[in-house]
Design a protein around this motif. Structure first.
Motif, mmCIF file in Angstrom:
data_model
loop_
_atom_site.group_PDB
_atom_site.id
_atom_site.type_symbol
_atom_site.label_atom_id
_atom_site.label_comp_id
_atom_site.label_asym_id
_atom_site.label_seq_id
_atom_site.Cartn_x
_atom_site.Cartn_y
_atom_site.Cartn_z
ATOM 1 N N TYR A 100 0.825 -1.202 0.000
ATOM 2 C CA TYR A 100 0.000 0.000 0.000
ATOM 3 C C TYR A 100 0.860 1.252 0.000
ATOM 4 N N ASP A 101 0.496 2.181 -0.858
ATOM 5 C CA ASP A 101 1.046 3.532 -0.854
ATOM 6 C C ASP A 101 -0.058 4.410 -0.273
ATOM 7 N N SER A 102 0.096 4.839 0.982
ATOM 8 C CA SER A 102 -0.965 5.572 1.672
ATOM 9 C C SER A 102 -1.122 7.003 1.168
ATOM 10 N N VAL A 103 -0.102 7.541 0.524
ATOM 11 C CA VAL A 103 -0.198 8.898 -0.014
ATOM 12 C C VAL A 103 -1.067 8.903 -1.269
ATOM 13 N N ARG A 104 -0.813 7.961 -2.158
ATOM 14 C CA ARG A 104 -1.527 7.892 -3.438
ATOM 15 C C ARG A 104 -2.713 6.941 -3.400
ATOM 16 N N LYS A 105 -2.855 6.228 -2.289
ATOM 17 C CA LYS A 105 -3.958 5.276 -2.078
ATOM 18 C C LYS A 105 -4.032 4.227 -3.183
ATOM 19 N N VAL A 106 -2.867 3.653 -3.468
ATOM 20 C CA VAL A 106 -2.765 2.560 -4.429
ATOM 21 C C VAL A 106 -2.468 1.290 -3.640
ATOM 22 N N LYS A 163 4.579 5.150 -5.424
ATOM 23 C CA LYS A 163 6.026 5.342 -5.296
ATOM 24 C C LYS A 163 6.569 4.218 -4.424
ATOM 25 N N GLN A 164 7.592 3.519 -4.901
ATOM 26 C CA GLN A 164 8.122 2.373 -4.170
ATOM 27 C C GLN A 164 8.568 2.757 -2.764
ATOM 28 N N ILE A 165 9.140 3.924 -2.608
ATOM 29 C CA ILE A 165 9.626 4.360 -1.298
ATOM 30 C C ILE A 165 8.494 4.494 -0.282
ATOM 31 N N CYS A 166 7.262 4.651 -0.757
ATOM 32 C CA CYS A 166 6.100 4.807 0.126
ATOM 33 C C CYS A 166 5.385 3.492 0.419
#
Length: 162
Positions: free
Chosen positions: A35-41, A83-86
């Motif tokens: 999960y990328d919580s910033v982009r909600k993916v 983003k992988q870092i997220c």
């Protein structure tokens, strides 16, 4: 209204906009939620085996293996804007479903899957926030792209949320 997206055995998929990913029949298999919580993916992979070494998978067979499926899932999520870092992980499964077989390769495949998933996520610098792994029962895993919530259901054991 959100959609329910089913991820089959040896399969993976991505979601956003509040859609929910679900995978059934997690016994010795592992469900990897990213999960990328910033982009909600959100992404979910249902792997069966730890490593593709010694196999020659083609087509969708590559989703069966932790070492191949997890990097593909990351790439699919990045294509949707993640983003992988997220990325953060929540994993479930890896049960010992064949206790009567003792410590044979079949009996400990769940533990080998857990180890392989941890190693692959570590290689990709993706921290694991939650693990619901091991034990001796199957699970159904739901993963909500709206907030990254992982919900686990198990027959005769109930339901819990991470």
């Amino acid at each position: 209204m959100s959609n329910m997206i089913t991820v089959g055995i040896s399969d993976l998929n991505v979601a956003k906009n509040g859609d929910v990913l679900v995978t059934y029949a997690l016994g010795s298999c592992i469900g990897i939620c990213l999960y990328d919580s910033v982009r909600k993916v959100a992404g979910l992979s249902h792997i069966m085996l730890p490593s593709s070494v010694g196999f020659h998978p083609t087509g969708n067979q590559i989703y069966k293996f932790a070492d191949l499926a997890i990097p593909i899932l990351v790439d699919k999520m990045k294509a949707m804007g993640a983003k992988q870092i997220c990325l953060r992980a929540k994993i479930a499964g890896g049960a010992q479903m064949f206790a009567a077989v003792n410590n044979s390769g079949l009996a400990n495949i769940g533990q080998r899957n857990i180890i392989a998933v941890r190693q692959e996520l570590q290689k990709l610098n993706i921290p694991i926030l939650v693990e619901d792994t091991g034990k001796n029962y199957g699970r159904t895993q739901y993963f909500d792209s709206a907030d990254g919530t992982m919900r686990i259901k198990s027959v005769n054991r109930g339901e819990w949320v991470y």
